[in-house]
Structures are given as C-alpha cells and as structure tokens.
Design a protein around this motif. Structure first.
Motif, PDB file in Angstrom:
ATOM      1  N   SER A  92     -32.442 -26.603  17.116  1.00 11.88           N
ATOM      2  CA  SER A  92     -32.569 -26.998  15.721  1.00 11.88           C
ATOM      3  C   SER A  92     -33.504 -26.028  15.013  1.00 11.88           C
ATOM      4  CB  SER A  92     -33.045 -28.436  15.595  1.00 11.88           C
ATOM      5  OG  SER A  92     -34.014 -28.733  16.543  1.00 11.88           O
ATOM      6  N   PRO A  93     -33.157 -25.665  13.805  1.00 14.52           N
ATOM      7  CA  PRO A  93     -34.001 -24.705  13.081  1.00 14.52           C
ATOM      8  C   PRO A  93     -35.348 -25.337  12.742  1.00 14.52           C
ATOM      9  CG  PRO A  93     -32.254 -25.539  11.668  1.00 14.52           C
ATOM     10  CD  PRO A  93     -32.004 -26.081  13.047  1.00 14.52           C
ATOM     11  N   ALA A  94     -36.356 -24.528  12.706  1.00 16.37           N
ATOM     12  CA  ALA A  94     -37.692 -25.019  12.393  1.00 16.37           C
ATOM     13  C   ALA A  94     -37.743 -25.432  10.930  1.00 16.37           C
ATOM     14  CB  ALA A  94     -38.724 -23.937  12.675  1.00 16.37           C
ATOM     15  N   ALA A  95     -38.288 -26.615  10.657  1.00 20.65           N
ATOM     16  CA  ALA A  95     -38.327 -27.144   9.298  1.00 20.65           C
ATOM     17  C   ALA A  95     -39.323 -26.385   8.431  1.00 20.65           C
ATOM     18  CB  ALA A  95     -38.668 -28.623   9.334  1.00 20.65           C
ATOM     19  N   ASP A  96     -40.431 -25.960   8.999  1.00 15.98           N
ATOM     20  CA  ASP A  96     -41.471 -25.308   8.209  1.00 15.98           C
ATOM     21  C   ASP A  96     -41.466 -23.784   8.368  1.00 15.98           C
ATOM     22  OD1 ASP A  96     -42.237 -25.341  10.837  1.00 15.98           O
ATOM     23  OD2 ASP A  96     -44.343 -25.808  10.430  1.00 15.98           O
ATOM     24  N   ALA A  97     -40.359 -23.226   8.788  1.00 16.74           N
ATOM     25  CA  ALA A  97     -40.298 -21.774   8.982  1.00 16.74           C
ATOM     26  C   ALA A  97     -40.294 -21.072   7.633  1.00 16.74           C
ATOM     27  CB  ALA A  97     -39.050 -21.400   9.765  1.00 16.74           C
ATOM     28  N   ASP A  98     -41.015 -19.980   7.549  1.00 18.58           N
ATOM     29  CA  ASP A  98     -41.050 -19.210   6.311  1.00 18.58           C
ATOM     30  C   ASP A  98     -39.740 -18.445   6.165  1.00 18.58           C
ATOM     31  OD1 ASP A  98     -43.649 -20.025   5.807  1.00 18.58           O
ATOM     32  OD2 ASP A  98     -44.529 -18.334   6.892  1.00 18.58           O
ATOM     33  N   PRO A  99     -39.104 -18.526   4.984  1.00 18.46           N
ATOM     34  CA  PRO A  99     -37.873 -17.761   4.797  1.00 18.46           C
ATOM     35  C   PRO A  99     -38.187 -16.271   4.729  1.00 18.46           C
ATOM     36  CG  PRO A  99     -38.501 -18.857   2.753  1.00 18.46           C
ATOM     37  CD  PRO A  99     -39.446 -19.325   3.820  1.00 18.46           C
ATOM     38  N   VAL A 100     -37.205 -15.475   5.083  1.00 14.16           N
ATOM     39  CA  VAL A 100     -37.391 -14.026   5.055  1.00 14.16           C
ATOM     40  C   VAL A 100     -37.461 -13.543   3.606  1.00 14.16           C
ATOM     41  CG1 VAL A 100     -36.356 -11.834   5.732  1.00 14.16           C
ATOM     42  CG2 VAL A 100     -36.223 -13.798   7.251  1.00 14.16           C
ATOM     43  N   ALA A 101     -36.631 -14.126   2.747  1.00 16.34           N
ATOM     44  CA  ALA A 101     -36.635 -13.762   1.344  1.00 16.34           C
ATOM     45  C   ALA A 101     -36.649 -15.044   0.517  1.00 16.34           C
ATOM     46  CB  ALA A 101     -35.408 -12.938   1.004  1.00 16.34           C
ATOM     47  N   SER A 102     -37.288 -14.981  -0.642  1.00 18.94           N
ATOM     48  CA  SER A 102     -37.317 -16.158  -1.511  1.00 18.94           C
ATOM     49  C   SER A 102     -35.971 -16.297  -2.215  1.00 18.94           C
ATOM     50  CB  SER A 102     -38.447 -16.025  -2.533  1.00 18.94           C
ATOM     51  OG  SER A 102     -38.120 -14.982  -3.445  1.00 18.94           O
ATOM     52  N   ARG A 103     -35.759 -17.438  -2.837  1.00 21.32           N
ATOM     53  CA  ARG A 103     -34.501 -17.671  -3.553  1.00 21.32           C
ATOM     54  C   ARG A 103     -34.347 -16.665  -4.690  1.00 21.32           C
ATOM     55  NH1 ARG A 103     -30.337 -20.942  -4.272  1.00 21.32           N
ATOM     56  NH2 ARG A 103     -29.665 -21.543  -6.352  1.00 21.32           N
ATOM     57  N   ALA A 104     -35.443 -16.375  -5.363  1.00 21.04           N
ATOM     58  CA  ALA A 104     -35.394 -15.413  -6.471  1.00 21.04           C
ATOM     59  C   ALA A 104     -34.990 -14.025  -5.974  1.00 21.04           C
ATOM     60  CB  ALA A 104     -36.749 -15.351  -7.169  1.00 21.04           C
ATOM     61  N   GLN A 105     -35.509 -13.651  -4.797  1.00 22.19           N
ATOM     62  CA  GLN A 105     -35.138 -12.345  -4.234  1.00 22.19           C
ATOM     63  C   GLN A 105     -33.658 -12.301  -3.876  1.00 22.19           C
ATOM     64  OE1 GLN A 105     -37.972 -12.316  -1.054  1.00 22.19           O
ATOM     65  NE2 GLN A 105     -39.329 -10.845  -2.095  1.00 22.19           N
ATOM     66  N   VAL A 106     -33.159 -13.389  -3.309  1.00 19.17           N
ATOM     67  CA  VAL A 106     -31.747 -13.436  -2.930  1.00 19.17           C
ATOM     68  C   VAL A 106     -30.864 -13.372  -4.171  1.00 19.17           C
ATOM     69  CG1 VAL A 106     -29.964 -14.877  -1.870  1.00 19.17           C
ATOM     70  CG2 VAL A 106     -32.177 -14.645  -0.765  1.00 19.17           C
ATOM     71  N   LEU A 107     -31.226 -14.109  -5.222  1.00 17.89           N
ATOM     72  CA  LEU A 107     -30.435 -14.067  -6.466  1.00 17.89           C
ATOM     73  C   LEU A 107     -30.475 -12.686  -7.101  1.00 17.89           C
ATOM     74  CD1 LEU A 107     -31.266 -17.553  -8.008  1.00 17.89           C
ATOM     75  CD2 LEU A 107     -29.125 -16.798  -6.982  1.00 17.89           C
ATOM     76  N   ALA A 108     -31.618 -12.006  -7.003  1.00 18.63           N
ATOM     77  CA  ALA A 108     -31.715 -10.649  -7.548  1.00 18.63           C
ATOM     78  C   ALA A 108     -30.817  -9.695  -6.761  1.00 18.63           C
ATOM     79  CB  ALA A 108     -33.155 -10.167  -7.525  1.00 18.63           C
ATOM     80  N   GLU A 109     -30.795  -9.842  -5.429  1.00 20.22           N
ATOM     81  CA  GLU A 109     -29.911  -9.012  -4.605  1.00 20.22           C
ATOM     82  C   GLU A 109     -28.445  -9.300  -4.917  1.00 20.22           C
ATOM     83  OE1 GLU A 109     -30.826  -9.480  -0.481  1.00 20.22           O
ATOM     84  OE2 GLU A 109     -32.892  -8.818  -0.728  1.00 20.22           O
ATOM     85  N   LEU A 110     -28.121 -10.563  -5.163  1.00 27.60           N
ATOM     86  CA  LEU A 110     -26.749 -10.937  -5.502  1.00 27.60           C
ATOM     87  C   LEU A 110     -26.335 -10.320  -6.830  1.00 27.60           C
ATOM     88  CD1 LEU A 110     -24.183 -12.586  -4.955  1.00 27.60           C
ATOM     89  CD2 LEU A 110     -25.302 -14.523  -6.073  1.00 27.60           C
ATOM     90  N   ALA A 111     -27.228 -10.374  -7.817  1.00 29.00           N
ATOM     91  CA  ALA A 111     -26.921  -9.779  -9.126  1.00 29.00           C
ATOM     92  C   ALA A 111     -26.724  -8.275  -8.999  1.00 29.00           C
ATOM     93  CB  ALA A 111     -28.044 -10.099 -10.107  1.00 29.00           C
ATOM     94  N   GLN A 112     -27.545  -7.634  -8.190  1.00 28.49           N
ATOM     95  CA  GLN A 112     -27.415  -6.188  -7.976  1.00 28.49           C
ATOM     96  C   GLN A 112     -26.085  -5.870  -7.301  1.00 28.49           C
ATOM     97  OE1 GLN A 112     -30.443  -4.597  -5.437  1.00 28.49           O
ATOM     98  NE2 GLN A 112     -29.878  -2.455  -5.836  1.00 28.49           N
ATOM     99  N   TYR A 113     -25.695  -6.674  -6.304  1.00 27.65           N
ATOM    100  CA  TYR A 113     -24.426  -6.455  -5.610  1.00 27.65           C
ATOM    101  C   TYR A 113     -23.250  -6.666  -6.557  1.00 27.65           C
ATOM    102  CZ  TYR A 113     -20.710  -6.795  -2.155  1.00 27.65           C
ATOM    103  OH  TYR A 113     -19.558  -6.577  -1.441  1.00 27.65           O
ATOM    104  N   GLN A 114     -23.343  -7.719  -7.401  1.00 31.63           N
ATOM    105  CA  GLN A 114     -22.243  -8.004  -8.321  1.00 31.63           C
ATOM    106  C   GLN A 114     -22.099  -6.891  -9.353  1.00 31.63           C
ATOM    107  OE1 GLN A 114     -23.307 -11.938  -9.701  1.00 31.63           O
ATOM    108  NE2 GLN A 114     -21.758 -12.890  -8.362  1.00 31.63           N
TER     109      GLN A 114
END
Length: 124
Positions: A92-114
């Motif tokens: 089971s994935p750790a509940a309190d694990a730090d994400p590698v990238a924040s949601r804002a970073q992921v959305l910025a990468e998505l916008a750049q890819y699009q």
C-alpha cells in the motif's frame, strides 16, 4: 596344488574379514541413542501422531530480537506499508509520502506539453 590354493583362499578370506571388521564403525551405545532421541524430541524434530506432517517442518531461527521486530512493525505501520484487507493494493502506498512534484508543477508541465503538441487531446 589344490591344498595350496585352498589354503591361500582361506587365508585371503580371513584377511579380508579382519580388514572389514577394522574399518566398520562401532555401533552407538544405548545411552548415545537415548541422548540423540531426547535431543531430537526437544528440537521438535519428531512426529508424535499419525496426522503430523512427515518430515516435520523445521522453522528457521530468527536473528532479530522481539524488540527489533516490534520496532520494524511500528515503523511499517507509521509509513502506511501494512495491508489491512485483501482488497488493499500490495504494497500500500504511504499516506504521508511527499509527492515528487506539486499539483501546480504537474499542471505547468501539462500546459507546456499541450503547447508543444497542439493536435493531441489530453483530458485533465
């Protein structure tokens, strides 16, 4: 001639029997057998009933102390690594694990890819 041959064969037979007796192992005493039996019983290597599995399964000794095992259990619980139900994913994935990238970073990468791939449709 027959007498000499017969005497030689008997002599060789006696020599071979003597050599075999000298090489053969000495049988253990009754006390040794009883001691081995008690040792096997105390180690749990003997089957006591017909329903017992044969050979008796031997459990490997652990090199960790009870305190070390309990500490590992507490650490796994706090990290969310224990499966509580059959439906839980393994591990089971750790509940309190730090994400590698924040949601804002992921959305910025998505916008750049699009912007680089305008003809591809990506649903988000």
């Amino acid at each position: 001639m027959k007498a000499i041959l017969g005497t030689a064969m008997i002599s060789l037979s006696l020599l071979a029997a003597g050599a075999q007796a000298a090489v053969s192992d000495v049988a253990p005493t009754r006390a040794q057998v009883v001691a081995e039996l008690q040792q096997a019983r105390s180690a749990g290597l003997l089957s006591e009933h017909e329903a017992d599995p044969y050979p008796v399964p031997v459990v490997a000794a652990s090199h960790k102390s009870r305190a070390e095992v309990l500490a590992e259990l507490a650490q796994a619980r706090s990290a969310g690594q224990l499966s509580l139900h059959e439906a839980d994913p393994y591990p089971s994935p750790a509940a309190d694990a730090d994400p590698v990238a924040s949601r804002a970073q992921v959305l910025a990468e998505l916008a750049q890819y699009q912007s680089a791939h305008p003809r591809e449709f990506i649903e988000h």
